[in-house]
Motif scaffolding. Structure first.
Motif, PDB file in Angstrom:
ATOM      1  N   LEU A 154       0.851  -1.189   0.000  1.00 55.56           N
ATOM      2  CA  LEU A 154       0.000   0.000   0.000  1.00 55.56           C
ATOM      3  C   LEU A 154       0.886   1.239   0.000  1.00 55.56           C
ATOM      4  CD1 LEU A 154      -2.757   1.475   0.362  1.00 55.56           C
ATOM      5  CD2 LEU A 154      -2.380   1.259   2.834  1.00 55.56           C
ATOM      6  N   ASN A 155       0.646   2.092  -0.948  1.00 57.91           N
ATOM      7  CA  ASN A 155       1.326   3.377  -0.977  1.00 57.91           C
ATOM      8  C   ASN A 155       0.474   4.392  -0.208  1.00 57.91           C
ATOM      9  OD1 ASN A 155       1.547   6.217  -2.529  1.00 57.91           O
ATOM     10  ND2 ASN A 155       3.554   5.211  -2.449  1.00 57.91           N
ATOM     11  N   ILE A 156       1.073   4.995   0.794  1.00 59.57           N
ATOM     12  CA  ILE A 156       0.357   5.990   1.611  1.00 59.57           C
ATOM     13  C   ILE A 156       0.890   7.373   1.270  1.00 59.57           C
ATOM     14  CG2 ILE A 156      -0.165   6.767   3.946  1.00 59.57           C
ATOM     15  CD1 ILE A 156       0.237   3.920   4.896  1.00 59.57           C
ATOM     16  N   ALA A 157       0.009   8.264   0.917  1.00 55.20           N
ATOM     17  CA  ALA A 157       0.397   9.636   0.563  1.00 55.20           C
ATOM     18  C   ALA A 157      -0.279  10.629   1.501  1.00 55.20           C
ATOM     19  CB  ALA A 157       0.015   9.928  -0.887  1.00 55.20           C
ATOM     20  N   TRP A 158       0.402  11.696   1.780  1.00 54.45           N
ATOM     21  CA  TRP A 158      -0.139  12.733   2.671  1.00 54.45           C
ATOM     22  C   TRP A 158       0.531  14.070   2.346  1.00 54.45           C
ATOM     23  CZ3 TRP A 158       3.381   9.052   4.209  1.00 54.45           C
ATOM     24  CH2 TRP A 158       4.643   9.530   4.644  1.00 54.45           C
ATOM     25  N   ASN A 159      -0.049  15.115   2.869  1.00 50.69           N
ATOM     26  CA  ASN A 159       0.652  16.411   2.915  1.00 50.69           C
ATOM     27  C   ASN A 159       0.626  16.929   4.350  1.00 50.69           C
ATOM     28  OD1 ASN A 159      -1.878  17.622   3.292  1.00 50.69           O
ATOM     29  ND2 ASN A 159      -2.100  18.108   1.126  1.00 50.69           N
ATOM     30  N   ASP A 160       1.663  17.627   4.707  1.00 53.60           N
ATOM     31  CA  ASP A 160       1.741  18.171   6.072  1.00 53.60           C
ATOM     32  C   ASP A 160       2.330  19.580   6.017  1.00 53.60           C
ATOM     33  OD1 ASP A 160       4.862  17.960   7.048  1.00 53.60           O
ATOM     34  OD2 ASP A 160       4.340  16.388   5.595  1.00 53.60           O
ATOM     35  N   THR A 161       1.930  20.401   6.966  1.00 49.91           N
ATOM     36  CA  THR A 161       2.420  21.781   7.062  1.00 49.91           C
ATOM     37  C   THR A 161       2.703  22.112   8.517  1.00 49.91           C
ATOM     38  OG1 THR A 161       0.162  22.664   7.254  1.00 49.91           O
ATOM     39  CG2 THR A 161       1.118  22.541   5.040  1.00 49.91           C
ATOM     40  N   ASP A 162       3.638  23.026   8.690  1.00 47.52           N
ATOM     41  CA  ASP A 162       3.932  23.545  10.029  1.00 47.52           C
ATOM     42  C   ASP A 162       4.625  24.894   9.884  1.00 47.52           C
ATOM     43  OD1 ASP A 162       3.978  23.097  12.980  1.00 47.52           O
ATOM     44  OD2 ASP A 162       6.137  23.308  12.669  1.00 47.52           O
ATOM     45  N   ASN A 163       4.416  25.759  10.852  1.00 47.52           N
ATOM     46  CA  ASN A 163       4.994  27.101  10.762  1.00 47.52           C
ATOM     47  C   ASN A 163       6.515  27.103  10.843  1.00 47.52           C
ATOM     48  OD1 ASN A 163       4.620  26.275  13.482  1.00 47.52           O
ATOM     49  ND2 ASN A 163       4.862  28.388  14.186  1.00 47.52           N
ATOM     50  N   VAL A 164       7.106  26.100  11.492  1.00 43.03           N
ATOM     51  CA  VAL A 164       8.569  26.040  11.572  1.00 43.03           C
ATOM     52  C   VAL A 164       9.136  24.811  10.883  1.00 43.03           C
ATOM     53  CG1 VAL A 164       8.670  27.403  13.684  1.00 43.03           C
ATOM     54  CG2 VAL A 164       8.508  24.913  13.841  1.00 43.03           C
ATOM     55  N   GLY A 165       8.264  23.961  10.326  1.00 42.82           N
ATOM     56  CA  GLY A 165       8.717  22.761   9.628  1.00 42.82           C
ATOM     57  C   GLY A 165       8.657  21.524  10.501  1.00 42.82           C
ATOM     58  N   GLY A 166       8.090  20.436   9.955  1.00 39.76           N
ATOM     59  CA  GLY A 166       7.971  19.202  10.718  1.00 39.76           C
ATOM     60  C   GLY A 166       9.310  18.499  10.896  1.00 39.76           C
ATOM     61  N   GLU A 167       9.509  17.847  12.045  1.00 39.08           N
ATOM     62  CA  GLU A 167      10.754  17.116  12.300  1.00 39.08           C
ATOM     63  C   GLU A 167      10.606  15.630  11.967  1.00 39.08           C
ATOM     64  OE1 GLU A 167      12.905  17.564  15.881  1.00 39.08           O
ATOM     65  OE2 GLU A 167      12.537  19.710  16.036  1.00 39.08           O
ATOM     66  N   PHE A 168       9.466  15.014  12.341  1.00 40.41           N
ATOM     67  CA  PHE A 168       9.280  13.599  12.045  1.00 40.41           C
ATOM     68  C   PHE A 168       7.791  13.309  11.930  1.00 40.41           C
ATOM     69  CE2 PHE A 168       9.570  14.176  16.639  1.00 40.41           C
ATOM     70  CZ  PHE A 168       8.425  13.552  17.088  1.00 40.41           C
ATOM     71  N   ILE A 169       7.480  12.184  11.299  1.00 41.10           N
ATOM     72  CA  ILE A 169       6.086  11.763  11.106  1.00 41.10           C
ATOM     73  C   ILE A 169       5.971  10.311  11.554  1.00 41.10           C
ATOM     74  CG2 ILE A 169       4.269  11.276   9.427  1.00 41.10           C
ATOM     75  CD1 ILE A 169       5.329  13.584   7.756  1.00 41.10           C
TER      76      ILE A 169
END
Length: 232
Positions: free
Chosen positions: A211-226
């Motif tokens: 399964l290919n899992i796709a997402w988008n994420d945003t943060d004001n200072v940038g994400g470190e890990f998911i």
């Protein structure tokens, strides 16, 4: 000279005729076209010069000095200088008291900005800015009329590990003075957001299938890990 600075000192010279029956010298200062006069010097000695110190809190284009000399019979001789200007060249003063060194606040939360200021004539405006990088500042608060209080609640809506406030005071003559707060921090209070793009409640998957899992994420200072979890 037709112009002096506030608080200047200059030598006033004069000459006397018929000094044999001299009695007293009185020197007066006027800042308003001779409408009001103030005694600034008095002497019963026969002298022909003295130092005059101008007010450090009055600016005018119509200052003058008046000298009166009397004899033993109370006869008075008088002379007046030409009008001259007094301009303000004294810088105001400002000191940013808070935030203090090491202060920390979460972004978008109000904190108290406090300062003191003074001027010989009066402060007419204050500008407060905060450091956005090594050398550039962004406007935080502008005050264009005198306030009884010297504190205001302000907010900074971005994360800054080391920033400071730059406060500038200006008087009516355009003289300015700048001071800085200690370094403080604005911490991150905005949670990141994430959205899965290719899965929904009706998806059907086979056991052992990839399964290919796709997402988008945003943060004001940038994400470190998911982290990705699944639940059956």
């Amino acid at each position: 000279d037709n112009s002096f600075n506030t608080g200047d000192e200059f030598v006033l010279n004069w000459s006397l005729d018929q000094a044999d029956d001299f009695n007293e010298i009185n020197i007066f200062m006027s800042y308003d076209s001779l409408e009001n006069t103030y005694l600034i010097f008095n002497s019963s000695e026969l002298i022909t010069s003295t130092n005059v110190i101008l007010s450090d809190s009055i600016i005018t284009d119509y200052a003058s000095v008046i000298i009166n000399v009397s004899d033993m019979f109370n006869n008075i001789g008088s002379d007046t200088t030409n009008f001259f200007s007094i301009i303000d060249n004294i810088n105001p003063f400002i000191e940013v008291i808070r935030p203090e060194e090491g202060f920390s606040i979460v972004e978008n939360e109000p904190f108290e900005l406090e300062w003191i200021h003074s001027d010989n004539i009066g402060v007419t405006s204050n500008i407060f800015e905060y450091l956005i990088n090594d050398q550039d500042y962004d406007t935080l608060l502008v005050i264009t009329e005198p306030l009884e209080e010297t504190f205001q609640n302000v907010t900074i809506n971005e994360v800054k590990n080391n920033t400071k406030i730059r406060g500038t005071a200006m008087d009516a003559s355009g003289n300015t003075f700048t001071s800085f707060s200690g370094l403080f921090s604005v911490t991150d209070g905005t949670p990141p957001s994430i959205n899965l793009l290719n899965l929904n409640e009706d998806s059907i998957l086979g056991i052992g299938s990839s399964l290919n899992i796709a997402w988008n994420d945003t943060d004001n200072v940038g994400g470190e890990f998911i982290d990705i979890y699944y639940k059956t």
